[in-house]
Design an enzyme around this catalytic site. Structure first.
Site, PDB file in Angstrom:
ATOM      1  N   TYR A 138     -15.996  17.712 -15.321  1.00 33.27           N
ATOM      2  CA  TYR A 138     -16.287  16.277 -15.412  1.00 33.27           C
ATOM      3  C   TYR A 138     -17.332  15.913 -14.346  1.00 33.27           C
ATOM      4  CZ  TYR A 138     -15.659  11.263 -15.072  1.00 33.27           C
ATOM      5  OH  TYR A 138     -15.883   9.914 -15.023  1.00 33.27           O
ATOM      6  N   LYS A 193      -7.611   7.225 -19.186  1.00 25.85           N
ATOM      7  CA  LYS A 193      -7.902   7.755 -20.508  1.00 25.85           C
ATOM      8  C   LYS A 193      -6.645   7.658 -21.397  1.00 25.85           C
ATOM      9  CE  LYS A 193     -11.725   8.516 -18.316  1.00 25.85           C
ATOM     10  NZ  LYS A 193     -12.047   9.781 -17.683  1.00 25.85           N
ATOM     11  N   ASP A 224      -6.643  19.445 -13.803  1.00 25.59           N
ATOM     12  CA  ASP A 224      -6.989  18.132 -14.339  1.00 25.59           C
ATOM     13  C   ASP A 224      -6.564  18.138 -15.811  1.00 25.59           C
ATOM     14  OD1 ASP A 224      -8.243  15.960 -15.532  1.00 25.59           O
ATOM     15  OD2 ASP A 224     -10.047  16.093 -14.308  1.00 25.59           O
ATOM     16  N   ARG A 275       0.862  -1.196   0.000  1.00 24.86           N
ATOM     17  CA  ARG A 275       0.000   0.000   0.000  1.00 24.86           C
ATOM     18  C   ARG A 275       0.889   1.233   0.000  1.00 24.86           C
ATOM     19  NH1 ARG A 275      -1.349   1.633   4.627  1.00 24.86           N
ATOM     20  NH2 ARG A 275      -2.222  -0.308   5.430  1.00 24.86           N
TER      21      ARG A 275
HETATM   22  C1  LIG Z   1     -12.572  10.183 -16.407  1.00 23.16           C
HETATM   23  C2  LIG Z   1     -12.235  11.494 -15.848  1.00 23.16           C
HETATM   24  C3  LIG Z   1     -12.024  11.680 -14.466  1.00 23.16           C
HETATM   25  C4  LIG Z   1     -12.216  10.552 -13.468  1.00 23.16           C
HETATM   26  O1  LIG Z   1     -11.290   9.542 -13.636  1.00 23.16           O
HETATM   27  P1  LIG Z   1     -11.580   7.990 -13.316  1.00 23.16           P
HETATM   28  O2  LIG Z   1     -10.311   7.322 -13.704  1.00 23.16           O
HETATM   29  O3  LIG Z   1     -12.766   7.589 -14.136  1.00 23.16           O
HETATM   30  O4  LIG Z   1     -11.879   7.914 -11.856  1.00 23.16           O
HETATM   31  C5  LIG Z   1     -11.665  12.931 -14.030  1.00 23.16           C
HETATM   32  N1  LIG Z   1     -11.520  13.961 -14.897  1.00 23.16           N
HETATM   33  C6  LIG Z   1     -11.704  13.830 -16.213  1.00 23.16           C
HETATM   34  C7  LIG Z   1     -11.512  15.008 -17.106  1.00 23.16           C
HETATM   35  C8  LIG Z   1     -12.059  12.600 -16.738  1.00 23.16           C
HETATM   36  O5  LIG Z   1     -12.269  12.470 -18.058  1.00 23.16           O
END
Ligand SMILES: *Cc1c(COP(=O)(O)O)cnc(C)c1O
Length: 381
Positions: free
Chosen positions: A98, A195, A170, A46
Site C-alpha cells: 500500500y 475499508k 496488514d 485518550r
Molecule cells: C487504506 C489502507 C491502509 C491505510 O489506512 P488508512 O485508514 O487510510 O490510514 C493501509 N493498508 C492498506 C492495505 C490499505 O488499503
C-alpha cells in the site's frame, strides 16, 4: 462462538444505566472520580473511552485475538507498530505495498534510523535471504495492493520465529471473515478499518490486534503516548458496520467472482489479477489461508495505454472514481496516478503497477448492473 455471532455480540453489552441495547456514544473526554484513584476503569478518553473500548474488544474477537487497539487511521496503527522498534533495527516488507505504508516507512521512519527492505515475498526464500541479526519485524500485506499477490503467512511466521522477529500482517483486503493471521502465527494483525470493517465509506480508522500480553502492554503504551486514538462517534459507526461484515463480505466475494470471470473473457482486457482464479500463481496458498477470494480485482487493458485507462475510469457510471475500497458501493481507481503516485515509476512498474492497471473495489450492488457498467465503458474505448 462462530464469526457471525461474535461480529454482532462480542464486546458489547446493554448499557447498565438505561438498558440501551446499542453501546452509547460516550462523547466525553474525562470521568468523575469518587476519590483519588477511585474510578470505574476510565480516567481520560485518550487512554480509554467506553465506546472505543467496546469496539476494541469486538475487533479483537473477530480476529481471534486477545487484545485490540483502535487508532485514528490505518496509518496511525502502522505507526504504533514501527514505534516498537529502535534505530538500527531492520524491517522486511513486500515490494507490492500500500502506497501510504511505503511512504510512512521510507519518508518518516527511515530518517530515525530504521532500515526497510522491500522484496517480492511470494517466494519465502527472498525474505530469508534478507534476515540478519538486526531483523526485528516482517511486514506482510496479503492479498497485496493492487497486484493481488498472495503471500504465505505461515511461511512468513516460520521465518520470523526463527529470526526472533515480529510478524505483522496488514489484513485490510482479506478482512477477518476471510483470513485470520494470528491463527497462522502472526504476532500482530493490522487493519485499515476505513475499508471493509467500517464498510460504509464514512469513517477513517485503524486497528491492531495481538495475543501476547507484553506486546499488548507496549501497544497500549504507544497508543496512549502518541495519542492517535479514534473518536467515540466513529467507534459507534464501526461497531454498527461490523454487525453486517459477514453478510457484506459474502456478497463482495460473489460479485467479485462474477466480475473477475467477466473481465477474464473480454477481448479488450489483457490480464486480470484475482486470487480466485486457478491460474493465479498463488491460488493454492490463497485456498489454504483464505475462506474466500474477496471483491478486490485489478486488470490491465490491451495495449497498456495511459489514455485508455484514464478514459475508462471516467466512463463508468455506477463505479465511482475514488481512492479507498471496501465500502458497500463499487469504486474504481487508477493506482499509477492515485494510490501509488507516491511510489517512483520504475519501482511501481517492477511490481506490475503499469499505466493501464485499473483497480476495482467491487461493492454489493446487483452484479449484472455492475457488469453492464463495465461493458459500456469497455465498448467506448
Ligand atoms: C487504506 C489502507 C491502509 C491505510 O489506512 P488508512 O485508514 O487510510 O490510514 C493501509 N493498508 C492498506 C492495505 C490499505 O488499503
Amino acid at each position: 462462538m462462530k464469526f457471525a455471532t461474535k461480529a454482532i455480540h462480542a464486546g458489547v453489552h446493554p448499557d447498565p444505566a438505561t438498558g440501551a441495547i446499542m453501546t452509547p456514544i460516550y462523547q466525553t473526554s474525562t470521568y468523575v472520580q469518587e476519590g483519588v484513584g477511585n474510578h470505574k476503569g476510565y480516567e481520560y478518553s485518550r487512554t480509554l473511552n467506553p465506546t472505543r473500548h467496546a469496539l476494541e474488544k469486538n475487533i479483537a474477537a473477530i480476529e481471534n485475538g486477545k487484545h485490540g487497539a483502535c487508532f485514528g487511521s490505518g496509518l496511525a496503527a502502522i505507526d504504533c507498530v514501527i514505534k516498537m522498534l529502535n534505530p538500527g533495527d531492520e524491517v522486511i516488507s513486500t515490494n507490492d505495498l500500500y502506497g501510504g505504508s511505503y511512504r510512512i516507512f521510507n519518508t518518516i521512519f527511515a530518517k530515525y534510523g530504521i532500515v526497510f527492505h522491500f522484496v517480492d515475498m511470494q517466494d519465502p526464500a527472498n525474505v530469508q535471504a534478507l534476515v540478519n541479526d538486526n531483523t526485528k519485524l516482517i511486514w506482510v500485506e496479503t492479498p497485496t495492493n493492487p497486484m493481488m499477490n498472495i503471500i504465505d503467512i505461515e511461511a512468513m511466521a516460520q521465518i520470523a520465529k526463527k529470526a526472533n522477529a515480529l510478524l505483522c500482517v496488514d489484513n485490510t483486503f482479506a478482512t477477518p471473515y476471510l483470513q485470520n493471521p494470528l491463527d497462522l502465527g502472526a504476532d500482530f494483525v493490522m487493519h485499515s478499518v476505513t475499508k471493509y470493517l467500517g464498510g460504509h465509506s464514512d469513517v477513517v480508522m485503524g486497528a491492531l490486534v495481538c495475543n501476547d500480553d507484553e506486546l499488548a502492554t507496549e501497544m497500549y503504551r504507544i497508543q496512549n503516548s502518541s495519542g492517535a486514538v479514534t473518536a467515540p462517534m466513529d467507534s459507534f459507526l464501526v461497531l454498527r458496520g461490523i454487525k453486517t461484515l459477514h453478510l457484506r463480505v459474502q456478497r463482495h466475494c460473489e460479485n467479485g467472482a462474477q466480475i473477475a470471470n467477466y473481465l477474464q473473457q473480454h477481448p479488450k482486457v489483457a490480464k486480470v489479477y484475482w486470487p480466485g482464479f486457478e491460474s493465479h500463481p498463488n491460488h493454492e496458498v490463497a485456498k489454504k489461508q483464505m475462506r474466500g477470494f474477496g471483491g478486490m480485482i485489478s486488470f490491465t487493458l490491451k495495449g497498456d495505454r495511459l489514455e485508455d485507462a484514464l478514459s475508462f475510469v471516467q466512463n463508468v457510471e455506477i463505479f465511482a472514481l475514488a481512492e479507498s475500497l471496501g465500502g458497500v458501493e463499487s469504486l474504481i481507481g487508477h493506482p499509477a496516478t492515485m494510490t501509488h503516485a507516491s511510489i517512483p515509476k520504475e519501482v511501481r512498474e517492477q511490481s506490475g503497477v503499469v499505466d493501464s492497471l485499473i483497480r476495482l473495489s467491487v461493492g454489493i450492488e446487483d452484479a449484472q448492473d455492475l457488469i453492464e457498467d463495465l461493458e459500456k465503458a469497455l465498448a467506448a474505448l
